[in-house]
Design a protein around this motif. Structure first.
Motif, PDB file in Angstrom:
ATOM      1  N   GLU A  23       8.900   7.828  -3.462  1.00 29.80           N
ATOM      2  CA  GLU A  23       7.738   8.634  -3.879  1.00 29.80           C
ATOM      3  C   GLU A  23       6.888   7.919  -4.928  1.00 29.80           C
ATOM      4  N   GLU A  24       7.524   7.315  -5.912  1.00 32.31           N
ATOM      5  CA  GLU A  24       6.796   6.601  -6.964  1.00 32.31           C
ATOM      6  C   GLU A  24       5.982   5.455  -6.360  1.00 32.31           C
ATOM      7  N   GLU A  25       6.599   4.705  -5.472  1.00 31.27           N
ATOM      8  CA  GLU A  25       5.909   3.592  -4.814  1.00 31.27           C
ATOM      9  C   GLU A  25       4.749   4.109  -3.972  1.00 31.27           C
ATOM     10  N   LYS A  26       4.982   5.186  -3.225  1.00 27.30           N
ATOM     11  CA  LYS A  26       3.918   5.747  -2.386  1.00 27.30           C
ATOM     12  C   LYS A  26       2.715   6.154  -3.223  1.00 27.30           C
ATOM     13  N   GLU A  27       2.965   6.760  -4.388  1.00 24.88           N
ATOM     14  CA  GLU A  27       1.862   7.196  -5.256  1.00 24.88           C
ATOM     15  C   GLU A  27       1.010   6.011  -5.690  1.00 24.88           C
ATOM     16  N   LEU A  28       1.654   4.927  -6.138  1.00 23.36           N
ATOM     17  CA  LEU A  28       0.880   3.774  -6.601  1.00 23.36           C
ATOM     18  C   LEU A  28       0.208   3.059  -5.433  1.00 23.36           C
ATOM     19  N   LEU A  29       0.884   2.943  -4.298  1.00 24.34           N
ATOM     20  CA  LEU A  29       0.269   2.324  -3.124  1.00 24.34           C
ATOM     21  C   LEU A  29      -0.962   3.121  -2.700  1.00 24.34           C
ATOM     22  N   HIS A  30      -0.845   4.437  -2.703  1.00 29.11           N
ATOM     23  CA  HIS A  30      -1.969   5.304  -2.341  1.00 29.11           C
ATOM     24  C   HIS A  30      -3.132   5.106  -3.312  1.00 29.11           C
ATOM     25  N   LYS A  31      -2.819   5.037  -4.594  1.00 26.27           N
ATOM     26  CA  LYS A  31      -3.848   4.832  -5.616  1.00 26.27           C
ATOM     27  C   LYS A  31      -4.567   3.495  -5.396  1.00 26.27           C
ATOM     28  N   ILE A  32      -3.805   2.456  -5.105  1.00 25.32           N
ATOM     29  CA  ILE A  32      -4.400   1.139  -4.853  1.00 25.32           C
ATOM     30  C   ILE A  32      -5.323   1.203  -3.637  1.00 25.32           C
ATOM     31  N   ILE A  33      -4.880   1.877  -2.594  1.00 28.73           N
ATOM     32  CA  ILE A  33      -5.697   1.984  -1.380  1.00 28.73           C
ATOM     33  C   ILE A  33      -6.997   2.719  -1.685  1.00 28.73           C
ATOM     34  N   LEU A  34      -6.903   3.850  -2.375  1.00 31.55           N
ATOM     35  CA  LEU A  34      -8.097   4.653  -2.661  1.00 31.55           C
ATOM     36  C   LEU A  34      -9.042   3.986  -3.653  1.00 31.55           C
ATOM     37  N   GLU A  35      -8.485   3.432  -4.727  1.00 32.19           N
ATOM     38  CA  GLU A  35      -9.334   2.916  -5.801  1.00 32.19           C
ATOM     39  C   GLU A  35      -9.762   1.473  -5.617  1.00 32.19           C
ATOM     40  N   GLU A  36      -8.990   0.692  -4.873  1.00 28.80           N
ATOM     41  CA  GLU A  36      -9.335  -0.709  -4.702  1.00 28.80           C
ATOM     42  C   GLU A  36      -9.755  -1.037  -3.278  1.00 28.80           C
ATOM     43  N   LEU A  37      -8.826  -0.885  -2.341  1.00 32.21           N
ATOM     44  CA  LEU A  37      -9.108  -1.308  -0.969  1.00 32.21           C
ATOM     45  C   LEU A  37     -10.317  -0.584  -0.388  1.00 32.21           C
ATOM     46  N   SER A  38     -10.467   0.701  -0.697  1.00 28.96           N
ATOM     47  CA  SER A  38     -11.616   1.464  -0.205  1.00 28.96           C
ATOM     48  C   SER A  38     -12.927   0.933  -0.766  1.00 28.96           C
ATOM     49  N   ARG A  47      -1.703  -6.906  -5.141  1.00 23.15           N
ATOM     50  CA  ARG A  47      -1.079  -7.726  -4.090  1.00 23.15           C
ATOM     51  C   ARG A  47       0.394  -7.952  -4.426  1.00 23.15           C
ATOM     52  N   GLN A  48       0.667  -8.272  -5.679  1.00 20.52           N
ATOM     53  CA  GLN A  48       2.045  -8.489  -6.118  1.00 20.52           C
ATOM     54  C   GLN A  48       2.865  -7.212  -5.988  1.00 20.52           C
ATOM     55  N   TYR A  49       2.249  -6.062  -6.241  1.00 25.81           N
ATOM     56  CA  TYR A  49       2.975  -4.794  -6.120  1.00 25.81           C
ATOM     57  C   TYR A  49       3.341  -4.530  -4.664  1.00 25.81           C
ATOM     58  N   PHE A  50       2.410  -4.767  -3.745  1.00 25.00           N
ATOM     59  CA  PHE A  50       2.721  -4.596  -2.326  1.00 25.00           C
ATOM     60  C   PHE A  50       3.897  -5.478  -1.933  1.00 25.00           C
ATOM     61  N   VAL A  51       3.878  -6.734  -2.364  1.00 25.11           N
ATOM     62  CA  VAL A  51       4.970  -7.666  -2.046  1.00 25.11           C
ATOM     63  C   VAL A  51       6.278  -7.183  -2.668  1.00 25.11           C
ATOM     64  N   GLN A  52       6.221  -6.673  -3.885  1.00 23.06           N
ATOM     65  CA  GLN A  52       7.420  -6.151  -4.559  1.00 23.06           C
ATOM     66  C   GLN A  52       8.042  -5.013  -3.760  1.00 23.06           C
ATOM     67  N   VAL A  53       7.211  -4.101  -3.280  1.00 21.75           N
ATOM     68  CA  VAL A  53       7.717  -2.965  -2.494  1.00 21.75           C
ATOM     69  C   VAL A  53       8.324  -3.470  -1.185  1.00 21.75           C
ATOM     70  N   ILE A  54       7.648  -4.392  -0.532  1.00 24.29           N
ATOM     71  CA  ILE A  54       8.163  -4.946   0.723  1.00 24.29           C
ATOM     72  C   ILE A  54       9.497  -5.643   0.488  1.00 24.29           C
ATOM     73  N   ARG A  55       9.604  -6.409  -0.575  1.00 26.39           N
ATOM     74  CA  ARG A  55      10.872  -7.086  -0.891  1.00 26.39           C
ATOM     75  C   ARG A  55      11.988  -6.079  -1.143  1.00 26.39           C
TER      76      ARG A  55
END
Length: 71
Positions: A23-38, A47-55
């Motif tokens: 849940e914690e990871e999903k919240e930050l990933l969602h925030k990154i998608i909405l505030e940055e990628l969008s 980018r490092q956070y996405f890699v951290q979650v994948i690892r």
């Protein structure tokens, strides 16, 4: 992607085990998608956070593939 999605259902029909970030990871990933990628931005920290979650998913579940899915 959420556990109830049609994509998950299709993958499960092909005998694939589906795991999700916590849940914690999903919240930050969602925030990154909405505030940055969008806004066509992707910082090194994000980018490092996405890699951290994948690892972590690889280390915890030995995932063999990742779907970066959202609507």
């Amino acid at each position: 992607m959420v556990p109830e999605s049609s994509v998950v259902s299709r993958l499960v029909q092909h005998n694939l085990e589906i795991v999700f970030p916590n849940e914690e990871e999903k919240e930050l990933l969602h925030k990154i998608i909405l505030e940055e990628l969008s806004n066509n931005t992707f910082t090194d920290a994000s980018r490092q956070y996405f890699v951290q979650v994948i690892r972590r998913l690889y280390n915890d579940y030995q995932v063999e593939g990742i779907v970066l899915g959202c609507t």
